[in-house]
Scaffold this motif. Structure first.
Motif, PDB file in Angstrom:
ATOM      1  N   LYS A 148       1.105  -0.964  -0.170  1.00 51.39           N
ATOM      2  CA  LYS A 148       0.446   0.002   0.080  1.00 51.39           C
ATOM      3  C   LYS A 148       0.891   1.139   0.160  1.00 51.39           C
ATOM      4  O   LYS A 148      -0.089   1.871  -0.624  1.00 51.39           O
ATOM      5  CB  LYS A 148      -0.768   0.614   1.177  1.00 51.39           C
ATOM      6  CG  LYS A 148      -1.770  -1.219   1.657  1.00 51.39           C
ATOM      7  CD  LYS A 148      -3.219  -1.100   2.440  1.00 51.39           C
ATOM      8  CE  LYS A 148      -3.638  -2.168   2.090  1.00 51.39           C
ATOM      9  NZ  LYS A 148      -4.136  -2.238   3.722  1.00 51.39           N
ATOM     10  N   THR A 149       2.383   1.224   0.616  1.00 49.94           N
ATOM     11  CA  THR A 149       2.878   2.421   0.343  1.00 49.94           C
ATOM     12  C   THR A 149       4.496   1.834  -0.195  1.00 49.94           C
ATOM     13  O   THR A 149       4.793   0.461   0.153  1.00 49.94           O
ATOM     14  CB  THR A 149       3.250   3.165   2.170  1.00 49.94           C
ATOM     15  OG1 THR A 149       3.462   1.871   2.688  1.00 49.94           O
ATOM     16  CG2 THR A 149       1.574   3.178   2.611  1.00 49.94           C
ATOM     17  N   LEU A 150       5.017   2.610  -0.598  1.00 50.56           N
ATOM     18  CA  LEU A 150       6.473   2.554  -0.890  1.00 50.56           C
ATOM     19  C   LEU A 150       7.268   2.233   0.606  1.00 50.56           C
ATOM     20  O   LEU A 150       7.213   2.249   1.404  1.00 50.56           O
ATOM     21  CB  LEU A 150       7.192   3.627  -1.517  1.00 50.56           C
ATOM     22  CG  LEU A 150       6.655   3.640  -3.204  1.00 50.56           C
ATOM     23  CD1 LEU A 150       7.581   5.144  -3.643  1.00 50.56           C
ATOM     24  CD2 LEU A 150       7.236   2.897  -3.624  1.00 50.56           C
ATOM     25  N   PRO A 151       8.692   0.920   0.138  1.00 54.04           N
ATOM     26  CA  PRO A 151       9.194   0.256   1.364  1.00 54.04           C
ATOM     27  C   PRO A 151      10.374   1.353   2.008  1.00 54.04           C
ATOM     28  O   PRO A 151      10.217   1.830   0.938  1.00 54.04           O
ATOM     29  CB  PRO A 151       9.210  -0.821   1.006  1.00 54.04           C
ATOM     30  CG  PRO A 151       9.411  -1.094  -1.283  1.00 54.04           C
ATOM     31  CD  PRO A 151       8.719   0.091  -1.013  1.00 54.04           C
ATOM     32  N   GLY A 152      10.908   1.634   2.914  1.00 53.98           N
ATOM     33  CA  GLY A 152      11.650   2.625   3.380  1.00 53.98           C
ATOM     34  C   GLY A 152      13.177   2.139   3.249  1.00 53.98           C
ATOM     35  O   GLY A 152      13.369   2.719   3.115  1.00 53.98           O
ATOM     36  N   TYR A 153      12.839   1.163   2.343  1.00 52.18           N
ATOM     37  CA  TYR A 153      14.675   0.865   2.186  1.00 52.18           C
ATOM     38  C   TYR A 153      14.719   1.435   0.963  1.00 52.18           C
ATOM     39  O   TYR A 153      16.006   1.747   0.587  1.00 52.18           O
ATOM     40  CB  TYR A 153      15.265  -0.576   2.406  1.00 52.18           C
ATOM     41  CG  TYR A 153      13.855  -1.672   0.982  1.00 52.18           C
ATOM     42  CD1 TYR A 153      13.881  -1.381  -0.479  1.00 52.18           C
ATOM     43  CD2 TYR A 153      12.985  -2.585   1.530  1.00 52.18           C
ATOM     44  CE1 TYR A 153      13.823  -2.100  -1.350  1.00 52.18           C
ATOM     45  CE2 TYR A 153      12.509  -3.537   0.330  1.00 52.18           C
ATOM     46  CZ  TYR A 153      12.912  -2.928  -0.304  1.00 52.18           C
ATOM     47  OH  TYR A 153      11.666  -3.762  -2.117  1.00 52.18           O
ATOM     48  N   LEU A 154      13.945   1.527  -0.174  1.00 53.19           N
ATOM     49  CA  LEU A 154      14.358   2.843  -1.107  1.00 53.19           C
ATOM     50  C   LEU A 154      15.192   3.858  -0.549  1.00 53.19           C
ATOM     51  O   LEU A 154      15.562   5.184  -1.228  1.00 53.19           O
ATOM     52  CB  LEU A 154      12.532   2.881  -1.162  1.00 53.19           C
ATOM     53  CG  LEU A 154      12.162   2.076  -2.608  1.00 53.19           C
ATOM     54  CD1 LEU A 154      10.931   2.242  -3.259  1.00 53.19           C
ATOM     55  CD2 LEU A 154      13.613   1.682  -3.115  1.00 53.19           C
ATOM     56  N   GLN A 155      15.024   4.888   0.709  1.00 48.15           N
ATOM     57  CA  GLN A 155      15.701   6.019   0.843  1.00 48.15           C
ATOM     58  C   GLN A 155      17.529   5.706   1.471  1.00 48.15           C
ATOM     59  O   GLN A 155      18.148   6.134   1.346  1.00 48.15           O
ATOM     60  CB  GLN A 155      15.023   6.603   2.113  1.00 48.15           C
ATOM     61  CG  GLN A 155      13.468   7.356   1.772  1.00 48.15           C
ATOM     62  CD  GLN A 155      13.515   7.497   3.111  1.00 48.15           C
ATOM     63  OE1 GLN A 155      12.642   7.267   4.117  1.00 48.15           O
ATOM     64  NE2 GLN A 155      12.733   9.197   3.074  1.00 48.15           N
ATOM     65  N   ASP A 156      17.566   3.717   1.364  1.00 48.60           N
ATOM     66  CA  ASP A 156      19.060   3.634   2.092  1.00 48.60           C
ATOM     67  C   ASP A 156      19.579   3.388   0.804  1.00 48.60           C
ATOM     68  O   ASP A 156      21.083   3.066   1.387  1.00 48.60           O
ATOM     69  CB  ASP A 156      18.569   2.384   2.527  1.00 48.60           C
ATOM     70  CG  ASP A 156      18.011   2.953   4.563  1.00 48.60           C
ATOM     71  OD1 ASP A 156      18.307   4.481   4.370  1.00 48.60           O
ATOM     72  OD2 ASP A 156      16.555   1.510   4.578  1.00 48.60           O
ATOM     73  N   VAL A 157      19.439   3.670   0.381  1.00 47.77           N
ATOM     74  CA  VAL A 157      20.156   3.232  -1.630  1.00 47.77           C
ATOM     75  C   VAL A 157      19.431   4.072  -2.776  1.00 47.77           C
ATOM     76  O   VAL A 157      18.913   5.094  -2.925  1.00 47.77           O
ATOM     77  CB  VAL A 157      19.591   2.037  -2.449  1.00 47.77           C
ATOM     78  CG1 VAL A 157      19.333   0.604  -1.227  1.00 47.77           C
ATOM     79  CG2 VAL A 157      18.312   1.916  -2.444  1.00 47.77           C
ATOM     80  N   LYS A 158      20.572   4.419  -3.422  1.00 46.91           N
ATOM     81  CA  LYS A 158      20.807   5.109  -4.520  1.00 46.91           C
ATOM     82  C   LYS A 158      20.763   4.705  -6.260  1.00 46.91           C
ATOM     83  O   LYS A 158      21.841   5.069  -6.321  1.00 46.91           O
ATOM     84  CB  LYS A 158      22.382   6.311  -4.329  1.00 46.91           C
ATOM     85  CG  LYS A 158      22.322   6.532  -2.791  1.00 46.91           C
ATOM     86  CD  LYS A 158      22.619   8.421  -2.582  1.00 46.91           C
ATOM     87  CE  LYS A 158      22.642   8.803  -1.415  1.00 46.91           C
ATOM     88  NZ  LYS A 158      23.846   9.691  -0.764  1.00 46.91           N
ATOM     89  N   PRO A 159      20.330   4.053  -6.321  1.00 46.87           N
ATOM     90  CA  PRO A 159      20.434   3.225  -7.928  1.00 46.87           C
ATOM     91  C   PRO A 159      20.161   4.555  -8.878  1.00 46.87           C
ATOM     92  O   PRO A 159      19.267   5.524  -8.777  1.00 46.87           O
ATOM     93  CB  PRO A 159      18.797   2.222  -8.088  1.00 46.87           C
ATOM     94  CG  PRO A 159      17.862   3.105  -7.002  1.00 46.87           C
ATOM     95  CD  PRO A 159      18.796   3.540  -5.912  1.00 46.87           C
ATOM     96  N   ARG A 160      20.564   4.322 -10.042  1.00 51.47           N
ATOM     97  CA  ARG A 160      20.373   4.929 -11.304  1.00 51.47           C
ATOM     98  C   ARG A 160      18.576   5.008 -11.671  1.00 51.47           C
ATOM     99  O   ARG A 160      18.221   6.579 -11.886  1.00 51.47           O
ATOM    100  CB  ARG A 160      21.421   5.496 -11.873  1.00 51.47           C
ATOM    101  CG  ARG A 160      21.320   6.258 -13.015  1.00 51.47           C
ATOM    102  CD  ARG A 160      22.249   6.098 -14.638  1.00 51.47           C
ATOM    103  NE  ARG A 160      22.138   6.818 -15.680  1.00 51.47           N
ATOM    104  CZ  ARG A 160      21.894   6.351 -16.347  1.00 51.47           C
ATOM    105  NH1 ARG A 160      20.880   5.387 -16.794  1.00 51.47           N
ATOM    106  NH2 ARG A 160      20.947   7.624 -17.656  1.00 51.47           N
TER     107      ARG A 160
END
Length: 873
Positions: free
Chosen positions: A637-649
């Motif tokens: 229902k929401t984006l996972p918080g771990y997306l803030q911890d990685v920096k993909p292009r």
């Protein structure tokens, strides 16, 4: 890319030599016009030349670059590469262009076709080996390439060139009916066609030596007409042609070398096939109506290949052992019967004298009564054997991969199978081994560690359907040249241990899996433990690892410490695995449906990460090189918080429409802070059977989406009805007068009327959720047509619709009904996930002729949607 390709050619030369060749190399690249396939073809020439200025200069100044008479679309670099081939290889290359891209014959079939055509000359015992050399030469020259799912593919540029060169003697018509004008002006040697509607049209084509006929319209293929028209045929291949008559007419083809029927409904081969004295290759794969071979087949002394794959043949004519020229036999049935003296006879003994076999596939080995009969096959004496498939009927495992209760076999039966396989020991020349449906508890003794070292050419092993095996043999670890290993469906194995066996030194031979490059464990449903100690070296060359459908709790320490060549790792439905860490060499990671996965950490070289349905995953750390992240989850229902911890292009997201619609609001979205640091974002949401119907694209600070609106030219209003229904209704009321067609995504109960002009109505469920509806005041008799729900879980249809006149079109589509629902009256489902769509209000609807309503996900999801945006096109 181009100069890198030429540098590979001269990789072993010193820098001075390479420097002197630079100007010539750039000149060659310029002549190639930047076309990658042309550059590769020229590199294929240079790799066969001396690396010096004279030889490279000859390539640069070759007259082939400027030869006259070639069409504009023909590449001169390909011509130069072709011109550099030996005459025998030129014919072989042109032959590839006959076949459609969707139906490429295997490498072995191509070689057999070359031999039948007379392209491969030499001693009878050497022709297959010589054919392999020709094939490898063309592959090395980049004129054919390895396909993803086929042995070879040919680039369109090369194909066009070959078809041009062979246009006077070859006709390849793969699409539609063959035109009569195609046959008027030339006399062909090779034909590859999709349809032959009338053989009389081919009367002038009496020089044809090769005919490949692919699936055609319903009708009959009369072999009597075909054989009288093409009396000089050497090669006849008929694929997916269902109705074939006059099969005995084949005997008229006195020069035929190669005969293939594939996916046809023929029920037999000619009784007098033994009169076709030149016949060398017979293939009847996927012809399931054929139950026996004609007895006269044993008279074909030149026969080199018999392929019985997926036929109903379960017996072999006595005297099959006289076919001593055989090189390949596929799906040879193991059969027991009694002789006239009431002694038992096994068909495997017919294989004993066939000492020149290269490839052998045996089926029905569960029928062999004891090991002594298997020994009569004398597999160990066949010094040329490189491929061996051993198959039992796999009826012990169910569709879920577990043992069937009703299919359980006794301990005595298991020991009998073990004895049979013990006696089917292959020669040490073996390169490829496949075992399927094996019902013994231990694998054959010749796979134990003491025997393994002698199989120094074995490079590929596939084990499938090991119903009762509780452990893998030690020998698998110590085949010295094994590169590819797959274990599929072994539900009783719970632990795998890697150790040095009984070796007393630490040479390369003592290292488990010393040459292994690809390893796959799949369908090992009870596998929990992989023992590989940190101190033990193993798998130094492993590049790709696939683990699927198991209960593995953790990856072994030894994998992280010693598999330093591992580049690709895939984990699918690994039930108990919680974390991945310290895999320092992995570049590409694919994790799918891993319900316990919580964290992925310390993978410094990881560039590509694909995450599919890992609901507990919360930690992504220590992956600084990440370039592309694929994330698929239609339940979040929401984006996972771990997306803030990685920096993909780049982020590629597949999610629900409510979540995607939130993201489409850009910086005002509640989710935007999690992904605002990512340079490129491509988000998608499905609708019905269209997986990526809706999209959001963000690149260079520019946001694009199709959620808010659709094509204005069609006059379609596309909107999301959310919390503020009054605003939505007012907006639509003003816009609807300009449209004749409307399409809406409906997320809650809503009332519309009147609707006297509606002529077409579609009600569609979204993502399989239940939809129920009722209709009041709707002039049902006017609707043409009514389309009710595609891929929807439940539809409750009003009686007024069901009672429509027969001549009106009405379809429920593909619908699964809820057991508690009813089609009587205006009933609709009252379950939690139901949605009610009613038409009772809104005067503006009188302007609409076509109405499509799409029900969104269940009501519980509505709290994720904010601010309605309904935009007219």
């Amino acid at each position: 890319m181009g100069f890198n390709c030429l540098q590979v050619v001269s990789a072993d030369k010193d820098e001075l030599v390479i420097e002197n060749l630079k100007s010539i190399g750039f000149g060659i690249l310029e002549r190639c016009g930047g076309l990658p396939v042309a550059i590769k073809a020229i590199a294929g020439i240079l790799i066969h030349k001396e690396i010096n200025e004279i030889e490279w200069g000859k390539v640069l100044t070759s007259p082939s670059w400027s030869v006259d008479g070639l069409p504009d679309d023909i590449n001169h670099a390909i011509y130069l590469s072709y011109d550099d081939l030996a005459p025998c290889l030129k014919q072989c290359l042109l032959y590839f262009s006959l076949f459609p891209t969707h139906s490429c014959p295997s490498r072995n079939s191509i070689i057999q076709l070359w031999i039948s055509e007379g392209f491969v000359n030499g001693n009878s015992n050497e022709r297959e080996e010589l054919g392999k050399e020709y094939y490898n030469e063309l592959m090395m020259r980049n004129l054919i390439q390895k396909g993803l799912s086929t042995d070879w593919i040919m680039h369109d540029v090369v194909r066009s060139f070959c078809q041009h060169v062979a246009s006077d003697e070859a006709l390849a018509s793969h699409v539609g009916r063959l035109k009569d004008t195609d046959l008027d002006s030339k006399r062909y040697r090779w034909l590859c066609v999709q349809n032959i509607s009338n053989c009389r049209n081919f009367q002038k084509q009496d020089s044809v030596r090769t005919l490949h006929l692919y699936g055609r319209d319903n009708g009959n293929l009369n072999l009597s007409d075909l054989c009288s028209t093409f009396s000089s045929l050497r090669v006849l291949q008929v694929t997916k042609v269902q109705h074939i008559i006059s099969i005995d007419s084949l005997c008229q083809l006195k020069n035929l070398r190669f005969l293939i029927f594939d996916y046809t409904q023929i029920s037999r081969l000619p009784d007098d096939i033994g009169k076709m004295k030149f016949l060398e290759y017979i293939g009847i794969s996927n012809c399931e109506e054929i139950e026996e071979l004609p007895g006269s087949i044993i008279k074909l002394e030149r026969l080199r290949c018999v392929n019985l794959f997926r036929t109903s043949i379960n017996s072999i004519p006595r005297g099959f052992s006289e076919l001593t020229n055989l090189r390949t036999v596929f799906s040879f049935p193991a059969q027991m019967c009694s002789t006239s003296s009431k002694e038992e006879w096994c068909s495997l003994q017919e294989l004993g004298p066939l000492s020149d076999l290269w490839s052998l596939s045996l089926v029905g080995l569960e029928n062999v009564s004891c090991g002594s009969f298997a020994a009569k096959a004398k597999l160990g004496t066949k010094k040329h054997l490189t491929l061996l498939n051993l198959n039992c009927k796999d009826n012990q495992l169910g569709d879920d991969g577990l043992l069937r209760e009703e299919g359980d076999i006794s301990m005595d039966e298991q020991r009998r199978i073990e004895e049979v396989f013990d006696e089917l020991c292959p020669p040490h020349s073996l390169e490829v081994l496949t075992i399927r449906g094996y019902s013994g508890q231990r694998l054959p003794r010749w796979m134990a560690w003491k025997a393994a070292a002698k199989f120094d050419k074995l490079r590929s092993v596939w084990l499938e359907g090991l119903a009762y095996c509780t452990k893998l043999p030690d020998g698998l670890l110590h085949f010295p040249c094994l590169k590819f290993l797959t274990i599929n469906s072994a539900p009783t194995i719970k632990s795998i241990e890697q150790h040095h066996g009984n070796y007393h030194n630490h040479s390369q031979a003592a290292v488990p899996f010393p040459k292994l490059e690809f390893l796959e464990f799949t369908g090992m449903l009870e596998w929990e433990e992989w023992v590989w100690e940190d101190t033990m070296q193993a798998m130094p060359l492993l590049e790709k690892l696939v683990l699927s459908r198991c209960k593995l709790r953790e990856l072994p320490l030894g994998l992280a410490s010693h598999a330093k060549s591992l580049k690709f790792l895939k984990l699918y439905k690994v039930q108990n695995l919680k974390s991945l860490k310290n895999l320092s060499s992995v570049v590409d990671l694919d994790v799918q449906d891993n319900p316990s996965m919580e964290g992925i950490t310390s993978m410094p070289k990881l560039r590509i990460l694909n995450i599919v349905y890992c609901p507990k995953l919360t930690v992504l750390e220590g992956i600084p090189a990440l370039q592309t992240l694929f994330l698929t989850d239609y339940s979040m229902k929401t984006l996972p918080g771990y997306l803030q911890d990685v920096k993909p292009r780049s982020l590629v997201l597949d999610c629900t429409l409510p979540l995607l619609s939130d993201i489409s609001m850009g910086p005002s979205s509640s989710e935007w802070d999690k992904i605002s640091h990512i340079q490129q974002i491509h988000g998608y949401a499905p609708e019905m059977h269209i997986r990526r119907r809706w999209y959001v694209s963000y690149k260079a600070s520019k946001l694009e989406t199709n959620i808010a609106c659709s094509s204005k030219s069609r006059g379609i209003i596309d909107g999301l009805l959310m919390d503020k229904e009054r605003q939505a209704e007012e907006f639509l009321t003003n816009q609807a007068r300009h449209a004749k067609e409307m399409r809406m995504v409906v997320t809650r109960q809503w009332s519309l009327e009147p609707h006297n002009n509606i002529r077409e109505l579609s009600i569609c469920g979204y993502l399989g959720y239940i939809v129920a509806f009722s209709i009041e005041n709707l002039p049902v008799e006017n609707l043409v047509p009514v389309n009710l729900v595609k891929r929807c879980m439940t539809v409750c249809c009003p009686q007024s619709v069901l009672d429509r006149k027969p001549h009106k079109e009405f379809s429920l589509g593909r619908t699964l009904r809820h057991p508690n629902d009813s089609l009587e009256g205006n009933a609709y489902s009252t379950t939690e996930r139901s949605m009610l769509i009613q038409w009772i209000g809104a005067a503006w609807l009188s302007y609409i002729f076509v109405l499509t309503l799409v029900a969104s996900p269940k009501m519980d999801d509505l709290n994720l949607i904010h601010d309605p945006r309904i935009v007219a096109s």
